[in-house]
Design an enzyme around this catalytic site. Structure first.
Site: not given
Ligand code: ZN
Length: 180
Positions: A101, A143-144, A147
């Site tokens: 990341c 994953h994105e 965020h």
């Molecule tokens: Zn990330």
């Protein structure tokens, strides 16, 4: 314009980002945000970026995976903007990948996530879209989108023995034969 990346410890990464209104999509400010996200993603070498990673707590993420070949999987997704995304798991089976990341530089960790998902989101015109993804792309999307909800991949590492600096990952994990 390239923006500095918010790194782990910055509270902006721990907020639930705000939803975006249709009116806001039409503003110069929003257009500039998308340009800044793309410029920053390209500059720092990410395959995805979420607005909180450049300090903006709004529900938007970009992903671009072209000709990306990793873990033996060829994955293609042209530059796509995910606005106000919601995620549904389509398969309870988990798959694991070593994730990295931009906000947690020089580290990698092994994370298991559902292998197949559906994402509903708006495109830049505010039109509803749907994407079904599996394999590596499903992990990148999760994953994105994490965020946008204040979650980092490190929160999802179950076995901290599978958490490594990038250099050690390269030497000992990704390419163990190099040691022989
Ligand atoms: Zn990330």
């Amino acid at each position: 314009m390239i923006q500095p990346i918010s790194r782990m410890g910055n509270p902006v990464l721990r907020e639930v980002a705000q939803n975006i209104s249709k009116e806001y999509l039409l503003t110069d400010e929003f257009c500039q945000l998308l340009v800044d996200m793309k410029d920053s993603m390209d500059h720092y070498g990410g395959i995805g970026i979420a607005a909180p990673q450049i300090g903006v707590s709004l529900q938007v993420a970009l992903i671009e995976l072209m000709g990306f070949n990793r873990y033996g999987q060829e994955v293609n997704l042209p530059l796509t903007t995910f606005i106000n995304p919601t995620l549904t798991s389509l398969d309870e089976d988990l798959q694991g990948f070593w994730e990295g990341c931009l906000s947690v530089p020089n580290l990698r960790g092994y994370v298991e996530r559902p292998r197949k998902i559906q994402v509903n989101y708006w495109n830049e015109q505010g039109e509803p879209q749907q994407l079904i993804a599996e394999g590596f792309l499903a992990t990148v999307l999760q994953h994105e989108l994490d965020h946008l909800f204040g979650i980092l991949y490190v929160d999802r590492i179950k076995d901290t023995k599978l958490f490594s600096f990038q250099e050690e990952y390269d030497s000992f994990i990704q390419n163990p034969k190099a040691l022989e």
